[in-house]
Design a protein around this motif. Structure first.
Motif, PDB file in Angstrom:
ATOM      1  N   MET A  81       0.841  -1.183   0.000  1.00  0.00           N
ATOM      2  CA  MET A  81       0.000   0.000   0.000  1.00  0.00           C
ATOM      3  C   MET A  81       0.886   1.247   0.000  1.00  0.00           C
ATOM      4  O   MET A  81       1.928   1.291   0.641  1.00  0.00           O
ATOM      5  CB  MET A  81      -0.917   0.000   1.231  1.00  0.00           C
ATOM      6  N   ILE A  82       0.460   2.265  -0.697  1.00  0.00           N
ATOM      7  CA  ILE A  82       1.168   3.540  -0.740  1.00  0.00           C
ATOM      8  C   ILE A  82       1.164   4.139   0.664  1.00  0.00           C
ATOM      9  O   ILE A  82       0.144   4.114   1.353  1.00  0.00           O
ATOM     10  CB  ILE A  82       0.477   4.507  -1.734  1.00  0.00           C
ATOM     11  N   ARG A  83       2.303   4.677   1.081  1.00  0.00           N
ATOM     12  CA  ARG A  83       2.399   5.317   2.388  1.00  0.00           C
ATOM     13  C   ARG A  83       2.503   6.824   2.222  1.00  0.00           C
ATOM     14  O   ARG A  83       3.005   7.311   1.216  1.00  0.00           O
ATOM     15  CB  ARG A  83       3.626   4.818   3.159  1.00  0.00           C
ATOM     16  N   ALA A  84       2.071   7.533   3.258  1.00  0.00           N
ATOM     17  CA  ALA A  84       2.187   8.982   3.316  1.00  0.00           C
ATOM     18  C   ALA A  84       2.684   9.336   4.705  1.00  0.00           C
ATOM     19  O   ALA A  84       2.041   9.001   5.692  1.00  0.00           O
ATOM     20  CB  ALA A  84       0.844   9.635   3.036  1.00  0.00           C
ATOM     21  N   THR A  85       3.837  10.002   4.764  1.00  0.00           N
ATOM     22  CA  THR A  85       4.434  10.306   6.059  1.00  0.00           C
ATOM     23  C   THR A  85       4.635  11.805   6.285  1.00  0.00           C
ATOM     24  O   THR A  85       5.166  12.204   7.312  1.00  0.00           O
ATOM     25  CB  THR A  85       5.806   9.602   6.200  1.00  0.00           C
ATOM     26  N   THR A  86       4.194  12.614   5.310  1.00  0.00           N
ATOM     27  CA  THR A  86       4.435  14.053   5.396  1.00  0.00           C
ATOM     28  C   THR A  86       3.190  14.830   5.001  1.00  0.00           C
ATOM     29  O   THR A  86       2.490  14.452   4.057  1.00  0.00           O
ATOM     30  CB  THR A  86       5.586  14.468   4.450  1.00  0.00           C
ATOM     31  N   ILE A  87       2.953  15.927   5.716  1.00  0.00           N
ATOM     32  CA  ILE A  87       1.879  16.862   5.381  1.00  0.00           C
ATOM     33  C   ILE A  87       2.522  18.142   4.872  1.00  0.00           C
ATOM     34  O   ILE A  87       3.433  18.672   5.502  1.00  0.00           O
ATOM     35  CB  ILE A  87       1.014  17.196   6.624  1.00  0.00           C
ATOM     36  N   LEU A  88       2.057  18.638   3.736  1.00  0.00           N
ATOM     37  CA  LEU A  88       2.499  19.933   3.226  1.00  0.00           C
ATOM     38  C   LEU A  88       1.404  20.940   3.522  1.00  0.00           C
ATOM     39  O   LEU A  88       0.236  20.707   3.181  1.00  0.00           O
ATOM     40  CB  LEU A  88       2.741  19.882   1.715  1.00  0.00           C
ATOM     41  N   ARG A  89       1.747  22.049   4.155  1.00  0.00           N
ATOM     42  CA  ARG A  89       0.763  23.085   4.437  1.00  0.00           C
ATOM     43  C   ARG A  89       0.376  23.794   3.152  1.00  0.00           C
ATOM     44  O   ARG A  89       1.150  23.849   2.194  1.00  0.00           O
ATOM     45  CB  ARG A  89       1.306  24.061   5.487  1.00  0.00           C
ATOM     46  N   HIS A  90      -0.817  24.354   3.146  1.00  0.00           N
ATOM     47  CA  HIS A  90      -1.420  24.892   1.917  1.00  0.00           C
ATOM     48  C   HIS A  90      -0.502  25.843   1.161  1.00  0.00           C
ATOM     49  O   HIS A  90      -0.511  25.872  -0.052  1.00  0.00           O
ATOM     50  CB  HIS A  90      -2.768  25.546   2.218  1.00  0.00           C
ATOM     51  N   ASP A  91       0.317  26.606   1.881  1.00  0.00           N
ATOM     52  CA  ASP A  91       1.194  27.566   1.202  1.00  0.00           C
ATOM     53  C   ASP A  91       2.417  26.912   0.564  1.00  0.00           C
ATOM     54  O   ASP A  91       3.158  27.561  -0.176  1.00  0.00           O
ATOM     55  CB  ASP A  91       1.616  28.686   2.150  1.00  0.00           C
ATOM     56  N   ALA A  92       2.641  25.607   0.812  1.00  0.00           N
ATOM     57  CA  ALA A  92       3.785  24.898   0.233  1.00  0.00           C
ATOM     58  C   ALA A  92       3.361  23.868  -0.814  1.00  0.00           C
ATOM     59  O   ALA A  92       4.197  23.153  -1.353  1.00  0.00           O
ATOM     60  CB  ALA A  92       4.573  24.217   1.346  1.00  0.00           C
ATOM     61  N   VAL A  93       2.054  23.787  -1.096  1.00  0.00           N
ATOM     62  CA  VAL A  93       1.532  22.772  -2.019  1.00  0.00           C
ATOM     63  C   VAL A  93       1.838  23.165  -3.466  1.00  0.00           C
ATOM     64  O   VAL A  93       1.603  24.295  -3.875  1.00  0.00           O
ATOM     65  CB  VAL A  93       0.006  22.584  -1.816  1.00  0.00           C
TER      66      VAL A  93
END
Length: 163
Positions: free
Chosen positions: A1-13
């Motif tokens: 399964m694809i993993r996600a370990t980081t959140i990018l805040r809206h201003d960095a998307v």
């Protein structure tokens, strides 16, 4: 399964890296580890080092390099208003005294629907209206986006406004 370990805040998307969108209510936007399926069918495991709040417009970075944009789902809220700004501040104090997440605006306060709080607020003279829209409560004073566990509890009086 694809993993996600980081959140990018809206201003960095980076919009050109977005491959899907996930719509979550306020409760579901506070996560650490959970299997999720985005609106378009992308399945992934959100696996953060610590629980965090996913804000409307943030993006979840997949280990493939692609992003899944977070959208705040509409939900049943209580809109609290008063013609008197001082009264509205007093109502905000009563809400905060109950440790209820609240979205504070210039002319209104929004909280999750709770009939007991509606009765209390009406008893305090508030104008109360039930609305359906995304909920974006104020984050806690000690919540920081930075990773690494650094928590600065000092007093800062500039550069911390909310846009």
């Amino acid at each position: 399964m694809i993993r996600a370990t980081t959140i990018l805040r809206h201003d960095a998307v980076e919009p050109d890296r977005i491959v899907d969108v996930i719509t979550l209510d306020h409760g579901d936007r506070h996560r650490r580890r959970i299997a999720l399926t985005a609106d378009g069918g992308t399945r992934f495991l959100l696996d953060l080092d610590r629980a965090d709040v996913l804000e409307d417009g943030d993006a979840i970075a997949l280990d493939t390099g692609w992003l899944v944009e977070v959208r705040a789902a509409p939900e049943k809220l209580v809109e609290i208003t008063s013609a008197d700004p001082l009264h509205l501040l007093t109502l905000a104090w009563h809400i905060g005294n109950r440790h209820v997440p609240a979205e504070i605006g210039r002319d209104a306060i929004h909280i999750g629907y709770d009939h007991v709080l509606v009765e209390m607020l009406e008893g305090l003279g508030a104008t109360v209206r039930i609305v359906e829209r995304p909920f974006r409560p104020v984050r806690g004073a000690y919540h920081h986006h930075e990773s690494g566990g650094h928590h600065d509890h000092g007093h800062h009086h500039q550069g911390h406004g909310h846009g």
